[in-house]
Motif scaffolding. Structure first.
Motif, mmCIF file in Angstrom:
data_model
loop_
_atom_site.group_PDB
_atom_site.id
_atom_site.type_symbol
_atom_site.label_atom_id
_atom_site.label_comp_id
_atom_site.label_asym_id
_atom_site.label_seq_id
_atom_site.Cartn_x
_atom_site.Cartn_y
_atom_site.Cartn_z
ATOM 1 N N ALA A 220 12.722 111.093 37.725
ATOM 2 C CA ALA A 220 12.867 109.930 37.451
ATOM 3 C C ALA A 220 13.720 109.305 38.388
ATOM 4 N N THR A 221 13.365 108.053 38.787
ATOM 5 C CA THR A 221 13.902 107.235 39.960
ATOM 6 C C THR A 221 15.194 106.902 39.348
ATOM 7 N N HIS A 222 16.225 107.046 40.278
ATOM 8 C CA HIS A 222 17.553 106.506 40.109
ATOM 9 C C HIS A 222 17.405 104.930 40.553
ATOM 10 N N LEU A 223 17.629 104.083 39.574
ATOM 11 C CA LEU A 223 17.626 102.595 40.037
ATOM 12 C C LEU A 223 18.877 102.037 40.195
ATOM 13 N N GLY A 224 20.027 102.826 39.804
ATOM 14 C CA GLY A 224 21.398 101.998 39.858
ATOM 15 C C GLY A 224 22.135 102.643 41.208
ATOM 16 N N LEU A 225 21.298 102.175 42.236
ATOM 17 C CA LEU A 225 22.079 102.653 43.677
ATOM 18 C C LEU A 225 23.406 101.634 43.890
ATOM 19 N N ASP A 226 24.294 101.945 44.416
ATOM 20 C CA ASP A 226 25.708 101.106 44.644
ATOM 21 C C ASP A 226 25.634 100.654 45.968
ATOM 22 N N THR A 227 26.588 99.755 46.193
ATOM 23 C CA THR A 227 26.928 99.201 47.411
ATOM 24 C C THR A 227 27.782 100.229 48.184
ATOM 25 N N ALA A 228 28.238 100.033 49.249
ATOM 26 C CA ALA A 228 28.774 100.986 49.885
ATOM 27 C C ALA A 228 30.402 101.017 49.730
ATOM 28 N N ARG A 229 30.772 99.760 49.223
ATOM 29 C CA ARG A 229 32.117 99.784 48.982
ATOM 30 C C ARG A 229 32.286 100.285 47.481
ATOM 31 N N THR A 230 31.286 100.290 46.535
ATOM 32 C CA THR A 230 31.168 100.662 45.230
ATOM 33 C C THR A 230 31.196 102.323 45.172
ATOM 34 N N LEU A 231 30.546 103.012 46.276
ATOM 35 C CA LEU A 231 30.366 104.200 46.343
ATOM 36 C C LEU A 231 31.578 104.806 46.951
ATOM 37 N N ALA A 232 32.179 104.089 47.996
ATOM 38 C CA ALA A 232 33.683 104.713 48.279
ATOM 39 C C ALA A 232 34.729 104.651 47.243
ATOM 40 N N ASP A 233 34.628 103.585 46.311
ATOM 41 C CA ASP A 233 35.561 103.644 45.205
ATOM 42 C C ASP A 233 35.354 104.961 44.505
ATOM 43 N N LYS A 234 33.987 105.216 44.083
ATOM 44 C CA LYS A 234 33.647 106.136 43.212
ATOM 45 C C LYS A 234 34.131 107.348 43.787
ATOM 46 N N TYR A 235 34.109 107.526 45.169
ATOM 47 C CA TYR A 235 34.619 108.833 45.857
ATOM 48 C C TYR A 235 36.067 109.038 45.479
ATOM 49 N N GLU A 236 37.056 108.033 45.669
ATOM 50 C CA GLU A 236 38.279 107.753 45.548
ATOM 51 C C GLU A 236 38.492 108.094 43.965
ATOM 52 N N GLN A 237 37.840 107.812 43.081
ATOM 53 C CA GLN A 237 37.963 108.316 41.807
ATOM 54 C C GLN A 237 37.786 109.551 41.281
ATOM 55 N N SER A 238 36.849 110.140 42.036
ATOM 56 C CA SER A 238 36.508 111.582 41.943
ATOM 57 C C SER A 238 37.384 112.741 42.406
ATOM 58 N N THR A 239 38.512 112.219 43.348
ATOM 59 C CA THR A 239 39.226 113.257 43.677
ATOM 60 C C THR A 239 39.907 114.183 42.621
ATOM 61 N N GLY A 240 40.583 113.401 41.564
ATOM 62 C CA GLY A 240 41.129 114.345 40.584
ATOM 63 C C GLY A 240 40.324 115.208 40.029
#
Length: 308
Positions: A220-240
């Motif tokens: 299935a296609t992933h339509l929900g690609l993120d902006t670079a800033r949102t992606l960086a924010d998610k990486y920061e959230q994922s550290t824990g």
């Protein structure tokens, strides 16, 4: 799972349904009606359960309810007033599922084949798999300049053929994941994970100890690609969440490139000074995508260095 009041809406077919496949779709803020419209073009022995995990958007809820009412499959719409999170929400969806297999499908996905449901039902009938991951693509995702970095990174590391994915079978995503009911009864999602990331891979690590994980080509296609800033924010959230994986599945995670690079960067001095520079470069429009993607991967590894 913490009790929380939920409102339920069933379409007219729900009461009669006893399907072979329960398609389980969580959403929060994203509009899942394009996915529901795609599923409506198929028939088969399946039901749909969709969860609004605290979007707080009455207009969106009304559109989803209308789509559920018109769906030619048995369907239930559960709606929460407050967000429970990725793990709790998916565990809640299973409570409503009645089939012997569950298909976790993210709301920002779109089947790549007109026989998407039929292919899953055929696999169930032929092999009765414990777990199977169909993979995902970017085939139908519209090209957008602000999504170019995420597209480049996902195309490199996530949109892989089944044979390549099978080399690390536990590395699955809940974007397009088939699970047999008895497997999930023994291994549900860990509700200790918070925010974004790793809860699905951790589940795969646990399950792979007891059952085979099959990788197939039913993308299935992933339509929900993120902006670079949102992606960086998610990486920061994922550290824990990454730290939680390191603590509980060290033998497995230590084979991952992200862990190995994090270990190297842990020995590098002055991380607090150069790590923001990596992020700034990755977020800058203009430099080549390849170098921006490399910088963002290094930034993620530098974040994870705190956990290794």
């Amino acid at each position: 799972m913490t009790p929380q009041a939920e409102s339920l809406f069933d379409n007219p077919l729900w009461a009669k349904g006893r399907p072979a496949l329960s398609i389980l779709i969580p959403f929060k803020g994203d509009d899942p009606t394009p996915l529901l419209a795609a599923l409506a073009r198929e028939t088969g022995d399946a039901e749909v359960v969709i969860l609004d995990d605290g979007s707080g958007d009455p207009a969106l809820a009304a559109r989803v309810e209308a789509a559920i009412a018109a769906l030619p499959l048995p369907a239930r719409f559960a709606r929460l007033a407050a967000n429970e999170g990725r793990s709790k929400g998916r565990n809640r969806l299973v409570v409503h599922a009645r089939a012997g297999h569950f298909l976790f499908l993210d709301s920002d996905m779109l089947p790549d084949s007109p026989d998407f449901i039929a292919a899953w039902l055929d696999l169930i009938a032929r092999e009765n798999p414990a777990v199977a991951f169909g993979g995902f693509s970017l085939d139908q995702a519209p090209p957008r300049t602000d999504h170019a970095l995420h597209r480049a990174m996902a195309g490199h590391s996530d949109c892989l053929p089944a044979a390549e994915r099978a080399l690390t079978p536990e590395k699955i995503f809940t974007s397009n994941l088939l699970v047999r009911a008895d497997v999930f009864a023994s291994e549900s999602f860990d509700e200790g994970f918070a925010g974004w990331g790793w809860e699905d891979v951790e589940w795969g690590m646990r399950v792979a100890r007891r059952w085979p994980i099959l990788h197939v080509e039913n993308t299935a296609t992933h339509l929900g690609l993120d902006t670079a800033r949102t992606l960086a924010d998610k990486y920061e959230q994922s550290t824990g969440n990454f730290a939680r994986i390191v603590a509980t599945h060290h033998a497995v995670i230590s084979r991952y490139p992200s862990y190995k690079v994090a270990r190297v960067l842990k020995r590098a001095p002055l991380r607090s000074l150069w790590r923001p520079m990596l992020k700034a470069y990755a977020l800058t429009e203009g430099p080549p995508l390849k170098t921006r993607a490399f910088a963002l991967r290094l930034y993620r590894a530098a974040l994870y260095a705190e956990a290794v």
